[in-house]
Write an enzyme that holds these catalytic residues in place. Sequence first.
Site, PDB file in Angstrom:
ATOM      1  N   ARG A 159       1.055  -0.920   0.246  1.00  0.00           N
ATOM      2  CA  ARG A 159       0.073   0.317   0.039  1.00  0.00           C
ATOM      3  C   ARG A 159       1.110   1.246  -0.133  1.00  0.00           C
ATOM      4  NH1 ARG A 159      -3.037  -2.807  -2.152  1.00  0.00           N
ATOM      5  NH2 ARG A 159      -5.384  -3.516  -0.668  1.00  0.00           N
ATOM      6  N   ASP A 174       5.024  -0.485  -6.793  1.00  0.00           N
ATOM      7  CA  ASP A 174       3.361  -0.727  -7.743  1.00  0.00           C
ATOM      8  C   ASP A 174       2.070   0.145  -6.917  1.00  0.00           C
ATOM      9  OD1 ASP A 174       2.253  -2.566  -9.273  1.00  0.00           O
ATOM     10  OD2 ASP A 174       0.978  -3.112  -7.756  1.00  0.00           O
ATOM     11  N   GLU A 176      -1.767   7.541  -5.106  1.00  0.00           N
ATOM     12  CA  GLU A 176      -2.228   6.611  -6.603  1.00  0.00           C
ATOM     13  C   GLU A 176      -3.637   6.633  -6.451  1.00  0.00           C
ATOM     14  OE1 GLU A 176      -0.977   2.412  -5.068  1.00  0.00           O
ATOM     15  OE2 GLU A 176      -3.564   2.124  -5.442  1.00  0.00           O
ATOM     16  N   HIS A 223      -0.018   0.386  -9.627  1.00  0.00           N
ATOM     17  CA  HIS A 223      -1.226  -1.515  -8.999  1.00  0.00           C
ATOM     18  C   HIS A 223      -1.693  -2.451  -9.893  1.00  0.00           C
ATOM     19  CE1 HIS A 223      -3.088  -1.427  -4.957  1.00  0.00           C
ATOM     20  NE2 HIS A 223      -3.294  -2.691  -4.736  1.00  0.00           N
ATOM     21  N   GLN A 224      -0.706  -2.869 -10.227  1.00  0.00           N
ATOM     22  CA  GLN A 224      -1.128  -3.943 -11.406  1.00  0.00           C
ATOM     23  C   GLN A 224      -0.865  -5.405 -10.674  1.00  0.00           C
ATOM     24  OE1 GLN A 224       2.141  -3.422 -14.749  1.00  0.00           O
ATOM     25  NE2 GLN A 224       2.019  -5.060 -15.308  1.00  0.00           N
ATOM     26  N   ALA A 225       0.260  -5.575  -9.583  1.00  0.00           N
ATOM     27  CA  ALA A 225       0.773  -6.625  -9.121  1.00  0.00           C
ATOM     28  C   ALA A 225       0.254  -8.304  -8.805  1.00  0.00           C
ATOM     29  CB  ALA A 225       1.635  -6.559  -7.876  1.00  0.00           C
TER      30      ALA A 225
HETATM   31  P1  NAI Z   1      -1.874 -11.329   4.568  1.00  0.00           P
HETATM   32  O1  NAI Z   1      -2.938 -10.871   6.109  1.00  0.00           O
HETATM   33  O2  NAI Z   1      -1.696 -12.963   4.875  1.00  0.00           O
HETATM   34  O3  NAI Z   1      -0.254 -10.858   5.172  1.00  0.00           O
HETATM   35  C1  NAI Z   1      -0.350 -10.113   6.062  1.00  0.00           C
HETATM   36  C2  NAI Z   1       1.525  -9.518   7.468  1.00  0.00           C
HETATM   37  O4  NAI Z   1       1.548  -8.359   8.012  1.00  0.00           O
HETATM   38  C3  NAI Z   1       0.289 -10.828   8.429  1.00  0.00           C
HETATM   39  O5  NAI Z   1       1.650 -12.207   8.623  1.00  0.00           O
HETATM   40  C4  NAI Z   1       0.326  -9.441   9.539  1.00  0.00           C
HETATM   41  O6  NAI Z   1       0.323 -10.308  10.631  1.00  0.00           O
HETATM   42  C5  NAI Z   1       1.098  -8.952   9.033  1.00  0.00           C
HETATM   43  N1  NAI Z   1       1.068  -7.214  10.022  1.00  0.00           N
HETATM   44  C6  NAI Z   1       0.282  -6.931  10.218  1.00  0.00           C
HETATM   45  N2  NAI Z   1       0.250  -5.699  10.962  1.00  0.00           N
HETATM   46  C7  NAI Z   1       1.591  -5.873  10.868  1.00  0.00           C
HETATM   47  C8  NAI Z   1       2.553  -4.572  11.765  1.00  0.00           C
HETATM   48  N3  NAI Z   1       2.346  -3.379  12.603  1.00  0.00           N
HETATM   49  N4  NAI Z   1       3.961  -4.586  10.934  1.00  0.00           N
HETATM   50  C9  NAI Z   1       4.232  -5.618  10.145  1.00  0.00           C
HETATM   51  N5  NAI Z   1       3.546  -6.837   9.390  1.00  0.00           N
HETATM   52  C10 NAI Z   1       2.259  -7.133  10.047  1.00  0.00           C
HETATM   53  O7  NAI Z   1      -2.014 -10.442   3.791  1.00  0.00           O
HETATM   54  P2  NAI Z   1      -1.357 -10.560   1.689  1.00  0.00           P
HETATM   55  O8  NAI Z   1      -2.605 -11.104   1.653  1.00  0.00           O
HETATM   56  O9  NAI Z   1       0.338 -11.422   2.317  1.00  0.00           O
HETATM   57  O10 NAI Z   1      -1.256  -9.083   1.550  1.00  0.00           O
HETATM   58  C11 NAI Z   1       0.081  -8.344   2.193  1.00  0.00           C
HETATM   59  C12 NAI Z   1      -0.788  -6.840   1.980  1.00  0.00           C
HETATM   60  O11 NAI Z   1      -0.298  -7.024   0.030  1.00  0.00           O
HETATM   61  C13 NAI Z   1      -1.890  -6.172   1.678  1.00  0.00           C
HETATM   62  O12 NAI Z   1      -2.178  -5.875   3.015  1.00  0.00           O
HETATM   63  C14 NAI Z   1      -2.689  -5.487   0.748  1.00  0.00           C
HETATM   64  O13 NAI Z   1      -1.973  -3.813   0.974  1.00  0.00           O
HETATM   65  C15 NAI Z   1      -0.712  -6.019  -0.288  1.00  0.00           C
HETATM   66  N6  NAI Z   1      -1.614  -6.301  -2.088  1.00  0.00           N
HETATM   67  C16 NAI Z   1      -1.094  -5.542  -2.934  1.00  0.00           C
HETATM   68  C17 NAI Z   1      -1.992  -6.033  -3.935  1.00  0.00           C
HETATM   69  C18 NAI Z   1      -1.121  -5.472  -5.431  1.00  0.00           C
HETATM   70  O14 NAI Z   1      -1.799  -5.868  -6.083  1.00  0.00           O
HETATM   71  N7  NAI Z   1      -0.614  -4.539  -5.048  1.00  0.00           N
HETATM   72  C19 NAI Z   1      -2.397  -7.005  -3.891  1.00  0.00           C
HETATM   73  C20 NAI Z   1      -2.671  -7.702  -2.665  1.00  0.00           C
HETATM   74  C21 NAI Z   1      -2.479  -7.531  -2.386  1.00  0.00           C
END
Ligand code: NAI
Length: 344
Positions: A234, A258, A263, A295-297
């Site tokens: 993000r 990304d 954005e 935001h293509q990932a």
């Molecule tokens: P997830 O929920 O599986 O993993 C997120 C991890 O971050 C968890 O292990 C959680 O404990 C940890 N976390 C929470 N608060 C934290 C903190 N204060 N400090 C450090 N770690 C912390 O989520 P996932 O599926 O791995 O996605 C991660 C991020 O990727 C999403 O939140 C989203 O923002 C982003 N994303 C981006 C996409 C894109 O197209 N660029 C697409 C999908 C997700």
Amino acid sequence: MKIAFFDTKPYDKPAFEKYGAEHGVKFKYFETKLNEDTVELAQGYDGVCVFVNDTVNAAVIDRLVEMGVNIIALRCAGFNNVDMKHAFGKVHVMRVPAYSPYAVAEHTMAMLLTSIRRIHKAYIRTRDFNFSLAGLTGFDLHGKTVGVIGTGRIGRVFIDICRGFGMKVLAYDKFPAEGLDNGDTIRYVSTDELFEKSDIISLHCPLTEDTYHIIDESSLAKCRQGVVILNTSRGALVDAEALLAGIKSRKVGAACLDVYEEESDFFFEDYSGHIMEDDTLARLISMPNVIVSSHQAFLTVEALENIAETTVKNLVDFSTTQHCANELCYRCGNTVDCKDGKCF
Ligand code: NAI
């Protein structure tokens, strides 16, 4: 079931049409984003389906409730654009927690390799029959240390990919994953140690109050000279002004973004014929060592299919049983899925 679908792009429709038709969910596609000005379009629908840059603030939620729209189906994982506290007790919010962690993790590695092996420069040169190698020297990933902040679904796939390249991993997570730290090539450390010892830092945590501007002037000051910053999570995880300053001072060796803090004003749209109003974004894009994708990932065939399938399932589950395993709930802590789906 009738759902108003906001911020529609051509690549959204095929999979949503397919799964919607199979399960009796009818989508009305609006190109506009959901916000206070467009919320009236949801009149007469059972729910809204929104993406990362739609605005679901208190005013939008209140108007949806007034109109009898009580479902907000996010077709993404992150939900920082929803005022979850305000939504609690008023409207049901559901998301797609995982659609393809591989899509995002692989895009992150694609950006890293493009950047450090100067593929973006080489591609342009050879199209102009310029076969000079001057300025294209990269570095090996093998043996380098990558700091991974957030070891959830995407972070762990990215760690696997990095391990395939022979990299060492320093990880930080507020809730460390059991069994990931092997005491050797993958270690959980404090953020300070991660900043100090990583050659590359990749962000895979959600945007929360804790993680807002986790990369800022003070964290960059702790980093190694020439650190590479990767952000496919993000935008507001990175203070873009501080990153730009770090690039200008040569502290930051490269950045792959990304996502970008502001954005929602630009990403997903064609601004090629316009004057870029955002000076920070324009300056970042002008840098030879910065790569920006919009935001293509997430954008793979597999992810689009999974997003549509899960969103339709969420809607159908909720309408038939009043239960949805992917309901988000403020009572459950705002960052985790509702455990019983019946919080209110
Ligand atoms: P997830 O929920 O599986 O993993 C997120 C991890 O971050 C968890 O292990 C959680 O404990 C940890 N976390 C929470 N608060 C934290 C903190 N204060 N400090 C450090 N770690 C912390 O989520 P996932 O599926 O791995 O996605 C991660 C991020 O990727 C999403 O939140 C989203 O923002 C982003 N994303 C981006 C996409 C894109 O197209 N660029 C697409 C999908 C997700």
